[in-house]
Design a protein around this motif. Sequence first.
Motif, short mmCIF file in Angstrom:
data_model
loop_
_atom_site.label_atom_id
_atom_site.label_comp_id
_atom_site.label_asym_id
_atom_site.label_seq_id
_atom_site.Cartn_x
_atom_site.Cartn_y
_atom_site.Cartn_z
N LEU A 31 49.07 -12.79 0.74
CA LEU A 31 47.73 -13.24 1.11
C LEU A 31 47.76 -13.98 2.44
O LEU A 31 48.72 -14.69 2.74
CB LEU A 31 47.16 -14.16 0.03
CG LEU A 31 46.70 -13.50 -1.26
CD1 LEU A 31 46.17 -14.54 -2.23
CD2 LEU A 31 45.64 -12.46 -0.98
N GLU A 47 45.01 -9.58 2.88
CA GLU A 47 46.44 -9.43 2.68
C GLU A 47 47.02 -8.68 3.87
O GLU A 47 46.32 -7.90 4.52
CB GLU A 47 46.73 -8.70 1.37
CG GLU A 47 46.13 -7.32 1.28
CD GLU A 47 46.22 -6.71 -0.10
OE1 GLU A 47 46.79 -7.33 -1.01
OE2 GLU A 47 45.70 -5.60 -0.27
N LYS A 75 41.19 -7.93 0.48
CA LYS A 75 41.76 -7.77 -0.86
C LYS A 75 40.82 -6.93 -1.72
O LYS A 75 39.61 -7.17 -1.75
CB LYS A 75 41.96 -9.16 -1.48
CG LYS A 75 42.72 -9.15 -2.76
CD LYS A 75 44.19 -9.25 -2.52
CE LYS A 75 44.84 -9.50 -3.87
NZ LYS A 75 46.15 -9.00 -3.94
#
Length: 92
Positions: A31, A47, A75
């Motif tokens: 992340l 990410e 994400k």
Amino acid sequence: MEFRIDETKRQVIVITGVAKATEIVVNELDLLNRKFLEGTHEEYECELVLQDVEIVDESGEKTGVTELKAFARRKNVDNWIMEFIPDEYIWG
């Protein structure tokens, strides 16, 4: 701020600081802590992803050569990616 890609380990090494350089290792799919402007209505998680990109010449023609590049992907949204620019994230 700059970075280099370690293709073998599938990670990016971010170099922060000027007088005292610090290296931060970010693995693929880790992340990223994205900076958002105050008042941003939609904040999201990103990410790190590494993808091979075909190189084009000055005239826009494909060269047949690929280069591994770093991107930030939203994400859970596979088709939403943007160029990875270390200054757009919070480190440490």
